[in-house]
Design an enzyme around this catalytic site. Structure first.
Site, PDB file in Angstrom:
ATOM      1  N   VAL A  11       0.823  -1.204   0.000  1.00 31.42           N
ATOM      2  CA  VAL A  11       0.000   0.000   0.000  1.00 31.42           C
ATOM      3  C   VAL A  11       0.857   1.256   0.000  1.00 31.42           C
ATOM      4  O   VAL A  11       0.694   2.156  -0.824  1.00 31.42           O
ATOM      5  CB  VAL A  11      -0.948   0.000   1.223  1.00 31.42           C
ATOM      6  CG1 VAL A  11      -1.773   1.264   1.266  1.00 31.42           C
ATOM      7  CG2 VAL A  11      -1.833  -1.226   1.204  1.00 31.42           C
ATOM      8  N   GLU A 147      -7.727   2.105   0.838  1.00 38.14           N
ATOM      9  CA  GLU A 147      -7.231   1.781  -0.512  1.00 38.14           C
ATOM     10  C   GLU A 147      -8.009   0.600  -1.085  1.00 38.14           C
ATOM     11  O   GLU A 147      -8.489  -0.260  -0.348  1.00 38.14           O
ATOM     12  CB  GLU A 147      -5.732   1.503  -0.464  1.00 38.14           C
ATOM     13  CG  GLU A 147      -5.294   0.411   0.502  1.00 38.14           C
ATOM     14  CD  GLU A 147      -5.339  -0.966  -0.078  1.00 38.14           C
ATOM     15  OE1 GLU A 147      -5.411  -1.072  -1.313  1.00 38.14           O
ATOM     16  OE2 GLU A 147      -5.321  -1.934   0.699  1.00 38.14           O
ATOM     17  N   LEU A 149      -6.650  -1.289  -3.825  1.00 38.07           N
ATOM     18  CA  LEU A 149      -5.667  -1.751  -4.812  1.00 38.07           C
ATOM     19  C   LEU A 149      -5.547  -3.273  -4.752  1.00 38.07           C
ATOM     20  O   LEU A 149      -5.387  -3.832  -3.673  1.00 38.07           O
ATOM     21  CB  LEU A 149      -4.289  -1.150  -4.508  1.00 38.07           C
ATOM     22  CG  LEU A 149      -4.224   0.366  -4.317  1.00 38.07           C
ATOM     23  CD1 LEU A 149      -2.833   0.773  -3.849  1.00 38.07           C
ATOM     24  CD2 LEU A 149      -4.582   1.073  -5.613  1.00 38.07           C
ATOM     25  N   GLU A 151      -3.336  -6.570  -5.513  1.00 35.40           N
ATOM     26  CA  GLU A 151      -1.953  -6.944  -5.820  1.00 35.40           C
ATOM     27  C   GLU A 151      -1.914  -7.437  -7.262  1.00 35.40           C
ATOM     28  O   GLU A 151      -2.818  -8.136  -7.707  1.00 35.40           O
ATOM     29  CB  GLU A 151      -1.483  -8.068  -4.885  1.00 35.40           C
ATOM     30  CG  GLU A 151      -1.217  -7.576  -3.483  1.00 35.40           C
ATOM     31  CD  GLU A 151      -0.712  -8.682  -2.566  1.00 35.40           C
ATOM     32  OE1 GLU A 151      -0.118  -9.654  -3.046  1.00 35.40           O
ATOM     33  OE2 GLU A 151      -0.927  -8.548  -1.358  1.00 35.40           O
ATOM     34  N   LYS A 203     -14.382   0.164   3.523  1.00 35.99           N
ATOM     35  CA  LYS A 203     -13.319  -0.748   3.110  1.00 35.99           C
ATOM     36  C   LYS A 203     -13.627  -2.198   3.517  1.00 35.99           C
ATOM     37  O   LYS A 203     -13.544  -3.127   2.710  1.00 35.99           O
ATOM     38  CB  LYS A 203     -11.996  -0.290   3.740  1.00 35.99           C
ATOM     39  CG  LYS A 203     -10.857  -1.255   3.615  1.00 35.99           C
ATOM     40  CD  LYS A 203     -10.475  -1.479   2.165  1.00 35.99           C
ATOM     41  CE  LYS A 203      -9.559  -2.657   1.984  1.00 35.99           C
ATOM     42  NZ  LYS A 203      -8.219  -2.349   1.661  1.00 35.99           N
ATOM     43  N   GLY A 252     -13.014 -21.008  -8.150  1.00 36.73           N
ATOM     44  CA  GLY A 252     -11.632 -21.481  -8.006  1.00 36.73           C
ATOM     45  C   GLY A 252     -11.446 -22.232  -6.708  1.00 36.73           C
ATOM     46  O   GLY A 252     -12.420 -22.703  -6.102  1.00 36.73           O
ATOM     47  N   CYS A 259      -5.550  -9.920   2.405  1.00 43.20           N
ATOM     48  CA  CYS A 259      -6.661  -8.994   2.699  1.00 43.20           C
ATOM     49  C   CYS A 259      -7.989  -9.683   3.002  1.00 43.20           C
ATOM     50  O   CYS A 259      -8.526  -9.528   4.093  1.00 43.20           O
ATOM     51  CB  CYS A 259      -6.830  -8.033   1.531  1.00 43.20           C
ATOM     52  SG  CYS A 259      -5.316  -7.179   1.130  1.00 43.20           S
TER      53      CYS A 259
HETATM   54  C1  UGA Z   1      -8.277  -7.206  -2.492  1.00 42.63           C
HETATM   55  C2  UGA Z   1      -9.323  -6.236  -3.094  1.00 42.63           C
HETATM   56  O1  UGA Z   1      -9.729  -6.709  -4.368  1.00 42.63           O
HETATM   57  C3  UGA Z   1      -8.748  -4.824  -3.211  1.00 42.63           C
HETATM   58  O2  UGA Z   1      -9.765  -3.939  -3.679  1.00 42.63           O
HETATM   59  C4  UGA Z   1      -8.271  -4.365  -1.842  1.00 42.63           C
HETATM   60  O3  UGA Z   1      -7.702  -3.090  -1.891  1.00 42.63           O
HETATM   61  C5  UGA Z   1      -7.227  -5.347  -1.329  1.00 42.63           C
HETATM   62  O4  UGA Z   1      -7.822  -6.664  -1.255  1.00 42.63           O
HETATM   63  C6  UGA Z   1      -6.797  -4.908   0.031  1.00 42.63           C
HETATM   64  O5  UGA Z   1      -7.607  -4.922   0.957  1.00 42.63           O
HETATM   65  O6  UGA Z   1      -5.661  -4.432   0.164  1.00 42.63           O
HETATM   66  P1  UGA Z   1      -6.196  -8.609  -3.432  1.00 42.63           P
HETATM   67  O7  UGA Z   1      -6.188  -9.282  -2.119  1.00 42.63           O
HETATM   68  O8  UGA Z   1      -4.919  -8.099  -3.992  1.00 42.63           O
HETATM   69  O9  UGA Z   1      -7.197  -7.327  -3.410  1.00 42.63           O
HETATM   70  O10 UGA Z   1      -6.741  -9.649  -4.489  1.00 42.63           O
HETATM   71  P2  UGA Z   1      -8.088  -9.894  -5.319  1.00 42.63           P
HETATM   72  O11 UGA Z   1      -7.799  -9.712  -6.746  1.00 42.63           O
HETATM   73  O12 UGA Z   1      -9.219  -9.174  -4.758  1.00 42.63           O
HETATM   74  O13 UGA Z   1      -8.278 -11.468  -5.063  1.00 42.63           O
HETATM   75  C7  UGA Z   1      -8.490 -12.002  -3.745  1.00 42.63           C
HETATM   76  C8  UGA Z   1      -8.714 -13.493  -3.815  1.00 42.63           C
HETATM   77  O14 UGA Z   1      -9.947 -13.810  -4.457  1.00 42.63           O
HETATM   78  C9  UGA Z   1      -7.630 -14.266  -4.597  1.00 42.63           C
HETATM   79  O15 UGA Z   1      -7.317 -15.443  -3.918  1.00 42.63           O
HETATM   80  C10 UGA Z   1      -8.308 -14.557  -5.926  1.00 42.63           C
HETATM   81  O16 UGA Z   1      -7.806 -15.693  -6.593  1.00 42.63           O
HETATM   82  C11 UGA Z   1      -9.746 -14.778  -5.480  1.00 42.63           C
HETATM   83  N1  UGA Z   1     -10.737 -14.551  -6.563  1.00 42.63           N
HETATM   84  C12 UGA Z   1     -10.918 -13.319  -7.083  1.00 42.63           C
HETATM   85  C13 UGA Z   1     -11.488 -15.633  -7.013  1.00 42.63           C
HETATM   86  O17 UGA Z   1     -11.343 -16.777  -6.543  1.00 42.63           O
HETATM   87  N2  UGA Z   1     -12.424 -15.414  -7.995  1.00 42.63           N
HETATM   88  C14 UGA Z   1     -12.626 -14.194  -8.541  1.00 42.63           C
HETATM   89  O18 UGA Z   1     -13.511 -14.060  -9.428  1.00 42.63           O
HETATM   90  C15 UGA Z   1     -11.855 -13.112  -8.081  1.00 42.63           C
END
Ligand code: UGA
Length: 434
Positions: A11, A147, A149, A151, A203, A252, A259
């Site tokens: 972040v 935030e 964002l 990763e 958030k 999945g 997060c």
């Molecule tokens: C998440 C949020 O999406 C961000 O908006 C937030 O800022 C961040 O947490 C945080 O709190 O800092 P992130 O943890 O980087 O972001 O990852 P995501 O892309 O949200 O994915 C989270 C999990 O969900 C992963 O394990 C991903 O594989 C899974 N996922 C996501 C699924 O299984 N299916 C989906 O359709 C989308």
């Protein structure tokens, strides 16, 4: 504006670097002088796509500097607090780092410096921080600016936010935040101004809502598998309803990362503490935890030998982060059940090795890891895996069984290569021609 950023994790570093690239004068502080000297020399200390490019741009234009000393942030007009808020044993968020950073900031800056909390903190924390500051005899004001964002897409998300949320107590604080985000306001980006506690709640609810969406689609995928329905068509059509939205409907092996698991646990704790029901969230958290063993069972039930090739250990593609990775949780269950794992991840091998999981060996490429495997299991949706040479893989592997737990391969091609393939949300005998 002169802005301090405390903490250079995902972040903090993304925020500092990107605000610097948008014209602000940034000074990033990290207590580790090792991290500080690496960043000073333009070396990125986290893996995030394109961050190194923007870091070096900011350094070259003298818009960013790095320090491990709070004295160096003394002339900041605003300071972002971006330190970690790990889970306590009971699931609640630990705010020790935040309190300690705030204390150092107030002691080293003047009273007009706005302290902006960017770390994810439980609703009510900003008010506590404000009281903490006043109790110590200082007059600094607190604001928050959560935030959103992801990763792996953090730069894109920073430059293309759906909304900017600011929790404030007065119009002066709002004005400072408007000035920091002036470049976004010019683009007419949604700018939500609210109170401190609502800012924090937004958030938690955003992350929790998304994780509930994933748990639900995962359970529906399992049902599709049983009744011979097609999860892809289902997600697509359901997502076409604007009220539902098409994103975060990919089934999945469960959600993970630093997060969603932490924030959903923390929100449950907050509800519990306030004697409120959070049954929906509770069910989703449980469903996600159960999913790891469900996935492991699916693999064990359909594999003959004890040797598996694992492709992907990070919690999702685009990151080397293995914190609370579903892949790792599933692998632990497999190892407990006597399986030997040959693993490969494009960038997480080194992080994975630090876990020292017995009977899990890392390899430098897909094909070495797949040699003589009884089954091949895809656990992370890396682009590289989408382009696997299926014929080569077939010839190398022993059992000729593929588990594509991210549904990224072309199922028909895999079958044509001779594989028996198992997906998520498509039955074993699913045939696309119908
Ligand atoms: C998440 C949020 O999406 C961000 O908006 C937030 O800022 C961040 O947490 C945080 O709190 O800092 P992130 O943890 O980087 O972001 O990852 P995501 O892309 O949200 O994915 C989270 C999990 O969900 C992963 O394990 C991903 O594989 C899974 N996922 C996501 C699924 O299984 N299916 C989906 O359709 C989308």
């Amino acid at each position: 504006m002169k802005i301090g950023v405390i903490g250079t994790g995902y972040v903090g570093l993304v925020t500092g670097v990107m605000l610097a690239n948008n014209g602000q004068d940034i000074i990033c502080l990290d207590k580790s002088n090792q991290i500080v000297s690496k960043l000073k020399s333009g070396e990125c200390t986290i893996y995030e796509k394109d961050l190194d490019i923007y870091l070096n741009k900011a350094i070259n234009s003298s818009k960013i500097s790095f320090t491990d000393s709070y004295e160096d942030i003394s002339d900041s007009e605003a300071v972002f607090i971006c330190v970690g808020t790990p889970s306590n044993e009971d699931g609640s968020a630990n705010l020790d780092y935040a309190f300690s950073a705030i204390e150092s900031v107030i002691k080293n800056t003047n009273k007009d410096c706005l302290i902006i909390i960017k770390s994810t903190v439980p609703p009510g924390s900003s008010k506590e921080f404000q009281k903490f500051i006043h109790d110590k005899g200082y007059e600094h004001k607190i604001a928050n600016n959560p935030e959103f964002l992801r990763e792996g897409s953090a730069i894109y998300d920073f430059m293309n936010p759906d909304r900017i949320v600011v929790g404030v107590t007065d119009s002066e604080s709002e004005a400072i935040l408007r000035s920091i985000y002036d470049y976004e306001l010019k683009k007419n980006t949604n700018f939500v101004v609210t109170d401190l506690t609502s800012g924090e709640m937004i958030k938690y609810v955003s992350n929790s809502f998304l994780s509930i969406k994933i748990s639900f689609i995962n359970e529906m995928a399992d049902l599709c598998e049983k009744i011979d329905a097609n999860i892809h068509d289902l997600s697509k059509a359901v997502g076409m309803d604007k009220r539902i939205g098409s994103l975060f409907l990919n089934p999945g092996p469960g959600y993970g990362g630093s997060c969603f698991p932490k924030d959903t646990r923390a929100l449950q704790k907050i509800a519990e503490k306030n004697l409120c029901s959070s049954q929906v969230l509770e069910a989703s958290v449980k469903s996600n935890l159960d999913r790891y063993s469900l996935m492991a069972q699916k693999i064990m039930k359909n594999t003959k030998g004890k040797s598996l090739c694992i492709l992907g250990m990070s919690f999702k593609a685009g990151t080397d982060d293995i914190r609370e990775s579903p892949a790792v949780e599933i692998m632990k269950i497999l190892v407990e059940n006597g399986y030997r794992l040959n693993c490969y991840d494009p960038i997480s091998n080194e992080n994975f090795k630090l876990l020292n999981i017995q009977n899990a060996e890392t390899f430098d490429n897909i094909y070495d890891a797949a040699q003589d495997a009884d089954s091949i299991v895809i656990l992370t949706e890396w682009e590289e895996f989408k382009h696997i040479d299926l014929d080569k893989l077939y010839n190398l592997s022993k059992g000729k069984i593929l588990f594509d737990l991210r549904n990224i391969l072309n199922r028909e091609m895999a079958i044509k290569s001779g594989f028996k393939i198992f997906n998520i949300g498509l039955s074993e005998n699913f045939n696309n021609d119908r």
